[in-house]
Write a protein that holds these residues in place. Structure first.
Motif, short mmCIF file in Angstrom:
data_model
loop_
_atom_site.label_atom_id
_atom_site.label_comp_id
_atom_site.label_asym_id
_atom_site.label_seq_id
_atom_site.Cartn_x
_atom_site.Cartn_y
_atom_site.Cartn_z
N LYS A 96 -20.68 -17.13 -4.42
CA LYS A 96 -20.95 -15.89 -3.68
C LYS A 96 -21.76 -16.24 -2.43
O LYS A 96 -22.93 -16.58 -2.49
N LEU A 97 -21.08 -16.15 -1.29
CA LEU A 97 -21.65 -16.52 0.00
C LEU A 97 -21.85 -15.28 0.85
O LEU A 97 -20.96 -14.44 0.96
N VAL A 98 -23.03 -15.15 1.45
CA VAL A 98 -23.30 -14.06 2.39
C VAL A 98 -23.60 -14.68 3.75
O VAL A 98 -24.25 -15.72 3.84
N ALA A 99 -23.07 -14.05 4.81
CA ALA A 99 -23.26 -14.59 6.15
C ALA A 99 -23.60 -13.46 7.12
O ALA A 99 -23.25 -12.30 6.89
N SER A 100 -24.28 -13.82 8.17
CA SER A 100 -24.62 -12.86 9.21
C SER A 100 -23.35 -12.34 9.87
O SER A 100 -22.55 -13.12 10.40
N ALA A 101 -23.15 -11.03 9.83
CA ALA A 101 -21.96 -10.45 10.44
C ALA A 101 -21.96 -10.63 11.95
O ALA A 101 -20.91 -10.87 12.55
N ILE A 142 -25.68 -18.38 -2.00
CA ILE A 142 -26.06 -19.08 -0.78
C ILE A 142 -25.80 -18.18 0.41
O ILE A 142 -24.93 -17.29 0.35
N GLY A 143 -26.55 -18.37 1.49
CA GLY A 143 -26.37 -17.55 2.68
C GLY A 143 -26.36 -18.39 3.95
O GLY A 143 -26.99 -19.46 4.01
N ILE A 144 -25.63 -17.92 4.96
CA ILE A 144 -25.72 -18.48 6.31
C ILE A 144 -26.23 -17.33 7.17
O ILE A 144 -25.48 -16.42 7.54
N LEU A 145 -27.53 -17.36 7.47
CA LEU A 145 -28.20 -16.18 8.00
C LEU A 145 -29.16 -16.56 9.12
O LEU A 145 -29.56 -17.72 9.26
N THR A 146 -29.53 -15.56 9.92
CA THR A 146 -30.58 -15.77 10.90
C THR A 146 -31.92 -15.75 10.18
O THR A 146 -32.03 -15.27 9.06
N SER A 147 -32.93 -16.26 10.83
CA SER A 147 -34.22 -16.45 10.18
C SER A 147 -34.82 -15.14 9.67
O SER A 147 -35.50 -15.13 8.65
N ARG A 148 -34.58 -14.04 10.36
CA ARG A 148 -35.21 -12.79 9.93
C ARG A 148 -34.38 -12.03 8.90
O ARG A 148 -34.85 -11.03 8.35
N GLN A 149 -33.17 -12.50 8.62
CA GLN A 149 -32.33 -11.79 7.66
C GLN A 149 -32.63 -12.13 6.22
O GLN A 149 -32.47 -11.30 5.34
#
Length: 307
Positions: A96-101, A142-149
Motif C-alpha cells: 500500500k503506497l501513498v504519494a503526493s498528488a 510506504i509513502g512518497i511525500l513532501t516533508s509537511r505531508q
C-alpha cells in the motif's frame, strides 16, 4: 482452533490503526474476522486487551503490554523466516503506497512500472493524496511525500529529490504580454498559481545580491495539481511557478521559457522523501521498493541520499 500468530498480527494491526475497520482493510479481512481474532485472543489469554465502545477503542493496561510483546515476537519471527534460505524469498502480497498528488508524476510512473515488472507477485495499491497523511493510522506501508505531508509517531525518512521552483511561460505568451523584469511585474500578468494547500499566496524572491522581495499575487487561475498548471502554461494562459524537473524537457524544446532568471524563490523548494514506519525489520516488499526508489530517483535527479 486459535492461530495465535495470526491473531497477534491482527491485534497488533488493530492497535496500530486504533480501528477494527482500518485494520480489516489493511489486512484484507472482513470486520467480523478481525473482531473474532481479537475475541479469541482475549479468551486464550483470559484478559481484556481492548476497551471498545460504539465510537472509540483504547488498549487496556494488559493490552498495552501485549502490544510490545507482539511487536517483538513478530519482528523476531519475520527475521527468522527471512534468514531461512538466505532471504531469497520473492516479495509478495499487497504493497500500500501513498504519494503526493501534486508531485505524483515526478519520476513515479517509470518507478511503478519497473517495480511491478521486477516483483510480479506484489500487488501495488497506489493512492494519491493532497492532504497530510498518517501512515500508521491510514494503513499505508510506504509513502512518497513532501516533508509537511507525512505524520506519524516514528517514521524512517529517505530523501529522494529536491524540486526547485522556477517561473515559466510560453514564448507566445511573453511575446504578446511582455517579459516581467521584476517579481512585482507578476501582478500585471496572468498568474497561474497552485492552490493554497500546496502553497500560500505570498512568494519571496531573492536576487543575486541577496535582496529579498516578497509579493502577494492574485492569480488568474488556481489549480491543485502541478501537471495541470504546466498544461495551462503550455497553452499560453499565463505565467506559472513550477518545479524545474517538471519543465526540463519543455525548456529544452523551447515550449516554455524561464522568467526572472536572476531571482531564486526562497523556501519554495519541495523535498520529496520516502517515508515508512520505523521498525527493526521491514517486509521484503517494502525493503525492495525502498531500494529501487532510491536508485531510481538518484539516477533521475542525482539527489537521493541516505539518512
Amino acid at each position: 482452533m486459535l492461530n495465535q500468530l495470526q491473531a497477534m498480527r491482527v491485534f497488533l494491526k488493530v492497535a496500530e490503526n486504533n480501528s477494527f475497520s482500518r485494520a480489516a482493510a489493511s489486512l484484507d479481512l472482513s470486520n467480523a474476522a478481525v473482531t473474532r481474532y481479537v475475541a479469541l485472543l482475549e479468551a486464550h489469554l483470559n484478559t481484556r486487551l481492548i476497551n471498545r465502545t460504539t465510537r472509540s477503542l483504547s488498549l487496556t493496561e494488559d493490552g498495552r503490554a501485549y502490544v510490545q510483546g507482539c511487536r517483538q515476537m513478530l519482528e523476531l519471527m519475520d527475521s527468522i523466516e527471512s534468514s531461512v534460505g538466505g532471504g531469497s524469498g520473492e516479495p509478495s502480497g499487497t504493497l500500500k503506497l501513498v504519494a503526493s498528488a501534486a508531485f505524483s508524476l515526478v519520476g513515479l510512473p517509470p518507478l511503478v512500472m519497473d517495480y511491478c515488472q521486477r516483483y510480479p507477485k506484489v500487488k501495488l495499491d497506489l493512492t494519491l493524496l493532497h492532504r497530510n497523511v498518517d501512515l500508521v493510522e491510514d494503513g499505508f506501508d510506504i509513502g512518497i511525500l513532501t516533508s509537511r505531508q507525512a505524520s506519524s509517531g516514528s517514521l524512517v525518512r529517505r530523501p529522494l529529490a529536491s524540486l526547485r521552483p522556477v517561473v515559466v511561460a510560453s514564448p507566445a505568451y511573453l511575446e504578446t504580454y511582455g517579459v516581467p523584469a521584476a517579481p512585482a511585474d507578476l501582478a500585471l500578468c496572468g498568474f497561474l498559481a497552485p492552490s493554497r494547500e500546496i502553497h500560500g499566496r505570498e512568494w519571496c524572491f531573492v536576487n543575486a545580491q541577496g535582496e529579498e522581495e516578497s509579493i502577494s499575487v492574485e492569480p488568474r487561475c488556481t489549480v491543485n495539481d502541478m501537471i495541470m498548471l504546466r498544461q495551462l502554461a503550455l497553452v499560453h494562459m499565463g505565467l506559472a511557478i513550477l518545479p524545474e524537473a517538471y519543465v526540463k524537457d519543455d525548456l529544452e524544446n523551447r515550449l516554455l521559457s524561464l522568467v526572472l532568471r536572476d531571482y531564486e524563490i526562497r523556501e519554495g523548494d519541495k523535498e520529496l522523501a520516502l517515508v515508512y514506519p520505523g521498525r527493526r525489520h521491514v517486509s521484503a516488499k517494502v525493503r525492495t521498493f525502498v531500494d529501487l526508489a532510491v536508485e531510481h530517483f538518484q539516477t533521475a535527479f542525482g539527489s537521493a541520499r541516505n539518512t
